[in-house]
Design a protein around this motif. Structure first.
Motif, PDB file in Angstrom:
ATOM      1  N   GLY A   1      27.753  21.988   3.899  1.00  0.00           N
ATOM      2  CA  GLY A   1      28.464  23.045   3.033  1.00  0.00           C
ATOM      3  C   GLY A   1      28.100  23.019   1.597  1.00  0.00           C
ATOM      4  N   LEU A   2      28.091  21.715   1.245  1.00  0.00           N
ATOM      5  CA  LEU A   2      27.910  21.457  -0.330  1.00  0.00           C
ATOM      6  C   LEU A   2      26.527  21.973  -0.505  1.00  0.00           C
ATOM      7  CD1 LEU A   2      29.206  17.695  -0.432  1.00  0.00           C
ATOM      8  CD2 LEU A   2      30.074  19.602  -1.818  1.00  0.00           C
ATOM      9  N   SER A   3      25.231  22.085   0.381  1.00  0.00           N
ATOM     10  CA  SER A   3      23.963  22.370  -0.057  1.00  0.00           C
ATOM     11  C   SER A   3      24.130  24.002  -0.161  1.00  0.00           C
ATOM     12  CB  SER A   3      23.132  21.978   1.113  1.00  0.00           C
ATOM     13  OG  SER A   3      23.176  20.653   1.003  1.00  0.00           O
ATOM     14  N   CYS A   4      25.168  24.747   0.325  1.00  0.00           N
ATOM     15  CA  CYS A   4      25.180  26.268   0.313  1.00  0.00           C
ATOM     16  C   CYS A   4      24.932  26.876  -0.903  1.00  0.00           C
ATOM     17  CB  CYS A   4      26.361  26.590   1.088  1.00  0.00           C
ATOM     18  SG  CYS A   4      26.140  26.824   2.854  1.00  0.00           S
ATOM     19  N   PRO A   5      25.646  26.589  -2.031  1.00  0.00           N
ATOM     20  CA  PRO A   5      25.316  27.298  -3.342  1.00  0.00           C
ATOM     21  C   PRO A   5      24.088  27.156  -3.639  1.00  0.00           C
ATOM     22  CG  PRO A   5      27.396  26.109  -3.294  1.00  0.00           C
ATOM     23  CD  PRO A   5      26.634  25.364  -2.025  1.00  0.00           C
ATOM     24  N   TYR A   6      23.452  26.054  -3.802  1.00  0.00           N
ATOM     25  CA  TYR A   6      22.110  25.996  -4.107  1.00  0.00           C
ATOM     26  C   TYR A   6      21.118  26.777  -3.424  1.00  0.00           C
ATOM     27  CZ  TYR A   6      17.524  24.459  -5.577  1.00  0.00           C
ATOM     28  OH  TYR A   6      16.035  24.341  -5.674  1.00  0.00           O
ATOM     29  N   LEU A   7      21.073  26.405  -2.055  1.00  0.00           N
ATOM     30  CA  LEU A   7      20.071  26.624  -1.085  1.00  0.00           C
ATOM     31  C   LEU A   7      20.187  28.314  -1.003  1.00  0.00           C
ATOM     32  CD1 LEU A   7      19.887  23.904   1.379  1.00  0.00           C
ATOM     33  CD2 LEU A   7      18.339  24.437  -0.390  1.00  0.00           C
ATOM     34  N   ALA A   8      21.387  28.864  -1.104  1.00  0.00           N
ATOM     35  CA  ALA A   8      21.522  30.362  -0.803  1.00  0.00           C
ATOM     36  C   ALA A   8      21.199  31.057  -2.069  1.00  0.00           C
ATOM     37  CB  ALA A   8      22.974  30.648  -0.651  1.00  0.00           C
ATOM     38  N   SER A   9      21.353  30.369  -3.120  1.00  0.00           N
ATOM     39  CA  SER A   9      20.607  31.056  -4.583  1.00  0.00           C
ATOM     40  C   SER A   9      19.249  30.947  -4.550  1.00  0.00           C
ATOM     41  CB  SER A   9      21.378  30.437  -5.543  1.00  0.00           C
ATOM     42  OG  SER A   9      21.014  29.244  -5.750  1.00  0.00           O
ATOM     43  N   LEU A  10      18.710  29.896  -3.937  1.00  0.00           N
ATOM     44  CA  LEU A  10      17.056  29.735  -3.963  1.00  0.00           C
ATOM     45  C   LEU A  10      16.518  30.327  -2.909  1.00  0.00           C
ATOM     46  CD1 LEU A  10      14.800  28.060  -5.062  1.00  0.00           C
ATOM     47  CD2 LEU A  10      15.256  26.280  -3.369  1.00  0.00           C
ATOM     48  N   VAL A  11      16.688  30.395  -1.686  1.00  0.00           N
ATOM     49  CA  VAL A  11      15.911  31.226  -0.822  1.00  0.00           C
ATOM     50  C   VAL A  11      16.636  32.357   0.000  1.00  0.00           C
ATOM     51  CG1 VAL A  11      14.860  29.001   0.097  1.00  0.00           C
ATOM     52  CG2 VAL A  11      17.051  29.737   1.363  1.00  0.00           C
ATOM     53  N   GLY A  12      18.114  32.491  -0.527  1.00  0.00           N
ATOM     54  CA  GLY A  12      18.872  33.485   0.071  1.00  0.00           C
ATOM     55  C   GLY A  12      19.660  33.166   1.367  1.00  0.00           C
ATOM     56  N   PRO A  13      20.912  33.714   1.143  1.00  0.00           N
ATOM     57  CA  PRO A  13      21.633  33.417   2.395  1.00  0.00           C
ATOM     58  C   PRO A  13      21.265  33.807   3.846  1.00  0.00           C
ATOM     59  CG  PRO A  13      23.006  34.529   0.607  1.00  0.00           C
ATOM     60  CD  PRO A  13      21.469  34.747   0.307  1.00  0.00           C
ATOM     61  N   ARG A  14      20.410  34.821   4.056  1.00  0.00           N
ATOM     62  CA  ARG A  14      19.830  35.296   5.366  1.00  0.00           C
ATOM     63  C   ARG A  14      19.031  33.999   5.818  1.00  0.00           C
ATOM     64  NH1 ARG A  14      15.673  38.273   7.198  1.00  0.00           N
ATOM     65  NH2 ARG A  14      15.899  39.723   9.069  1.00  0.00           N
ATOM     66  N   ARG A  15      18.131  33.821   4.915  1.00  0.00           N
ATOM     67  CA  ARG A  15      16.907  32.719   5.261  1.00  0.00           C
ATOM     68  C   ARG A  15      17.648  31.233   5.393  1.00  0.00           C
ATOM     69  NH1 ARG A  15      14.169  35.279   0.981  1.00  0.00           N
ATOM     70  NH2 ARG A  15      12.192  36.413   1.724  1.00  0.00           N
TER      71      ARG A  15
ATOM     72  N   TRP B   1      27.007  14.750  -2.366  1.00  0.00           N
ATOM     73  CA  TRP B   1      26.741  14.209  -0.918  1.00  0.00           C
ATOM     74  C   TRP B   1      27.319  12.710  -0.758  1.00  0.00           C
ATOM     75  CZ3 TRP B   1      20.848  15.544  -1.402  1.00  0.00           C
ATOM     76  CH2 TRP B   1      20.790  16.979  -1.258  1.00  0.00           C
ATOM     77  N   LEU B   2      27.094  11.814  -1.858  1.00  0.00           N
ATOM     78  CA  LEU B   2      27.381  10.435  -1.683  1.00  0.00           C
ATOM     79  C   LEU B   2      29.162  10.527  -1.759  1.00  0.00           C
ATOM     80  CD1 LEU B   2      24.985   8.565  -3.904  1.00  0.00           C
ATOM     81  CD2 LEU B   2      25.414   8.514  -1.440  1.00  0.00           C
ATOM     82  N   GLY B   3      29.726  11.071  -2.745  1.00  0.00           N
ATOM     83  CA  GLY B   3      30.931  11.110  -3.067  1.00  0.00           C
ATOM     84  C   GLY B   3      31.790  11.657  -1.866  1.00  0.00           C
ATOM     85  N   PHE B   4      31.473  12.832  -1.325  1.00  0.00           N
ATOM     86  CA  PHE B   4      32.429  13.416  -0.279  1.00  0.00           C
ATOM     87  C   PHE B   4      31.919  12.789   1.059  1.00  0.00           C
ATOM     88  CE2 PHE B   4      32.774  17.023  -3.335  1.00  0.00           C
ATOM     89  CZ  PHE B   4      34.106  17.176  -3.384  1.00  0.00           C
ATOM     90  N   GLY B   5      30.589  12.558   1.232  1.00  0.00           N
ATOM     91  CA  GLY B   5      30.512  11.832   2.453  1.00  0.00           C
ATOM     92  C   GLY B   5      31.022  10.323   2.665  1.00  0.00           C
TER      93      GLY B   5
ATOM     94  N   VAL C   1      29.350  13.512  12.596  1.00  0.00           N
ATOM     95  CA  VAL C   1      29.618  15.073  12.754  1.00  0.00           C
ATOM     96  C   VAL C   1      30.363  15.466  11.350  1.00  0.00           C
ATOM     97  CG1 VAL C   1      30.730  17.022  13.816  1.00  0.00           C
ATOM     98  CG2 VAL C   1      29.778  15.140  15.125  1.00  0.00           C
ATOM     99  N   GLY C   2      31.357  14.846  10.862  1.00  0.00           N
ATOM    100  CA  GLY C   2      32.046  15.393   9.705  1.00  0.00           C
ATOM    101  C   GLY C   2      31.161  15.160   8.461  1.00  0.00           C
ATOM    102  N   ILE C   3      30.527  14.041   8.321  1.00  0.00           N
ATOM    103  CA  ILE C   3      29.491  14.008   7.212  1.00  0.00           C
ATOM    104  C   ILE C   3      28.436  15.220   7.067  1.00  0.00           C
ATOM    105  CG2 ILE C   3      27.936  12.496   6.056  1.00  0.00           C
ATOM    106  CD1 ILE C   3      29.490  10.228   6.876  1.00  0.00           C
ATOM    107  N   GLY C   4      27.847  15.511   8.275  1.00  0.00           N
ATOM    108  CA  GLY C   4      26.852  16.498   8.599  1.00  0.00           C
ATOM    109  C   GLY C   4      27.356  17.822   7.981  1.00  0.00           C
ATOM    110  N   GLN C   5      28.268  18.187   8.317  1.00  0.00           N
ATOM    111  CA  GLN C   5      29.189  19.453   8.081  1.00  0.00           C
ATOM    112  C   GLN C   5      29.211  19.418   6.563  1.00  0.00           C
ATOM    113  OE1 GLN C   5      31.299  22.086  10.133  1.00  0.00           O
ATOM    114  NE2 GLN C   5      30.699  21.502  12.184  1.00  0.00           N
ATOM    115  N   LEU C   6      29.970  18.440   5.935  1.00  0.00           N
ATOM    116  CA  LEU C   6      30.035  18.377   4.622  1.00  0.00           C
ATOM    117  C   LEU C   6      28.960  18.475   3.665  1.00  0.00           C
ATOM    118  CD1 LEU C   6      32.824  15.638   4.165  1.00  0.00           C
ATOM    119  CD2 LEU C   6      33.016  17.953   3.490  1.00  0.00           C
TER     120      LEU C   6
END
Length: 520
Positions: free
Chosen positions: A73-87, A219-223, A65-70
């Motif tokens: 969250g780490l993927s948010c900056p890139y994916l939000a800029s690529l497809v948009g926060p709403r999508r 992903w590897l470091g924080f996970g 559960v914890g690794i998945g949430q991390l």
């Protein structure tokens, strides 16, 4: 973006309601994200039993559960800029819903862990994107209320988790630990789809410019670090090659990520934002508060379960006293922060949390629900003041374009702060319990008058139910050993509250160094 009209009796236009509907949707997500970690922790024994997993195998459920949430969250900056926060948010809802629906139907533990990991990947995007939505789309005069509700929402959901899990286990089924989200996620999906503005279509440059190595290192470091912290107490930290490998691999991955991001032309997560020293101080404070909150959130349920033999619903009746004051305080506190400098309420909240922990050091083996009310009510007020003030200070210190990265930093700080608090407190309580048990045992002498009197009293009570004299004597010895273990546990929990009070004191001192940050 227009505000709601103030003329009495008028009906707001359809367009005007959108940000409020969207805010309601992202708040559902914020609550579901926090619940998904805490309910799993409280329901771990029921999950292990239902899946036929042993203690060691089942311990990896919370890690997944914890690794998945991390990672989410780490993927948010890139994916939000690529497809948009709403999508991205709509996709996260769909993934979370599907995995939560299927997880209870898993035929084996590996399949269940995979479903948990997928569900957490979706849920991990909710908190960063909630912050993005408030900063970018809530009317300016109401932003502070949005942040107050966000801070309350995250802590409220964590403290009702025990009651929810206990209710499901006693009255419904363990499967509702997951299916509860399937009831609210469709509402969240509809609110976000209606209330969150459409995203601009990407021209494809984001894929070409993606810094894949940085994301992989993150992903590897924080996970790996999270897995090492989560499994450390169970496997005895450096005494385990697995934990040592996880922590070493995590540190190497984290180092590679930091070096890569500080030297990249287009970083996946812009760490340079933290060069503003006060932002780094804010995140240290957030880690500290989450440390204390999850540390005390660990001690109280364990004490009630081990010493008082409470079940989930009974444990929840204590923790709910942290949740209720937050509901009452959320709007008045937001109004207060419009008038007063948040630095004052931040310091006051830190002090109240420390005072609550010190009150709890009066713990005895006779404490039950009512005895915790004073300390928990004070801690609830302190948490509301401190966390809401901190979120407002962070939001006032950034620009809307920095919201994506800041949302990720908030998610990372709260996840790691909470995990470090829990891991530290588990290890502290275990080691201090062993020390206290040994010290107490030194005073239990076979020929001592008090020991003889206690054994005689236990033997007399046991003989009323047992006809065999030797069996009654053995039972009296076991009862004395249990009494020593009980007192050792209580003393260890007191040490835990003292440690939490010390961290709260450090946060109080750090709050004095918070500058008056410029509104951006």
């Amino acid at each position: 973006m227009t505000d709601l009209p103030s003329v009495s009796g008028t009906v707001p236009e359809r367009e005007t309601l959108k940000p409020y509907v969207g805010l309601f949707g992202v708040m559902i997500g914020s609550m579901a994200s926090t619940l998904s970690t805490r309910v799993t922790v409280f329901g771990l024994a029921d999950l292990r039993g239902a899946l036929g997993a042993g203690f060691d195998e089942g311990a990896w459920i919370t890690t997944a559960v914890g690794i998945g949430q991390l990672v989410g969250g780490l993927s948010c900056p890139y994916l939000a800029s690529l497809v948009g926060p709403r999508r991205m948010l709509l996709a996260g809802i769909a993934v979370f819903f599907t995995a939560s629906l299927l997880a209870p139907l898993s035929p084996s533990l590996p399949a269940y862990l995979a479903a948990q990991l997928l569900a957490s990947l979706g849920a991990g995007t909710f908190i960063p994107l909630t912050i993005i939505f408030i900063i970018r789309h809530v009317p300016s005069r109401l932003k502070i209320y949005g942040f107050a509700i966000f801070a309350m929402n995250a802590e409220f959901s964590q403290n009702v988790a025990a009651s929810l899990e206990g209710f499901y286990a006693d009255h419904w089924s363990w499967r509702w630990i997951h299916w509860q989200y399937c009831l609210v996620l469709p509402v969240m999906f509809a609110c976000v789809r209606y209330g969150m503005p459409e995203d601009d279509v990407s021209d494809g440059s984001g894929i070409r410019n993606l810094d894949w190595p940085a994301l992989l290192y993150a992903w590897l470091g924080f996970g790996l670090l999270y897995a090492g912290f989560d499994q450390g107490n169970r496997l005895d930290w450096t005494g385990s090659g697995i934990v040592a490998g996880l922590l070493l691999g995590g540190l190497l991955g984290l180092t590679a990520f930091i070096v890569r991001e500080l030297t990249a032309v287009r970083p996946a997560i812009d760490l340079r934002i933290l060069a503003r020293g006060y932002l780094l101080l804010f995140f240290f404070l957030l880690i500290g508060f989450r440390f204390v909150i999850l540390a005390t959130g660990y001690i109280i349920p364990v004490y009630l379960q081990v010493v008082q033999n409470y079940r989930g619903l009974e444990v929840g009746s204590v923790l709910v006293w942290i949740a209720i004051p937050q509901l009452v305080l959320v709007l008045p506190l937001a109004k207060l922060l419009q008038t007063f400098d948040p630095r004052w309420t931040l310091g006051a909240g830190s002090a109240l949390i420390g005072i609550a922990c010190l009150i709890a050091t009066g713990l005895t083996d006779q404490w039950a629900t009512d005895d915790f009310l004073a300390s928990q009510a004070i801690q609830a007020v302190g948490q509301s003041f401190a966390l809401t003030s901190l979120v407002v200070l962070i939001a006032r210190s950034i620009t809307p374009t920095e919201a994506v990265a800041i949302g990720t930093f908030v998610q990372m700080s709260r996840m790691f702060g909470g995990e470090m608090g829990t891991a530290f407190m588990q290890t502290l309580v275990r080691t201090r319990e062993q020390i206290h048990s040994n010290l107490l045992g030194l005073h239990v002498q076979a020929q001592d008058g008090l020991t003889v009197d206690r054994l005689f009293a236990y033997g007399r009570a046991a003989s009323s139910r047992l006809s065999d004299v030797s069996e009654a004597a053995a039972q009296s010895t076991r009862l004395l050993a249990n009494a020593v273990a009980r007192q050792a546990s209580v003393l260890a929990y007191i040490d835990g509250f003292m440690a939490a009070a010390a961290v709260a004191a450090i946060c109080w001192i750090l709050s004095a160094f918070v500058p008056r940050s410029p509104a951006r």
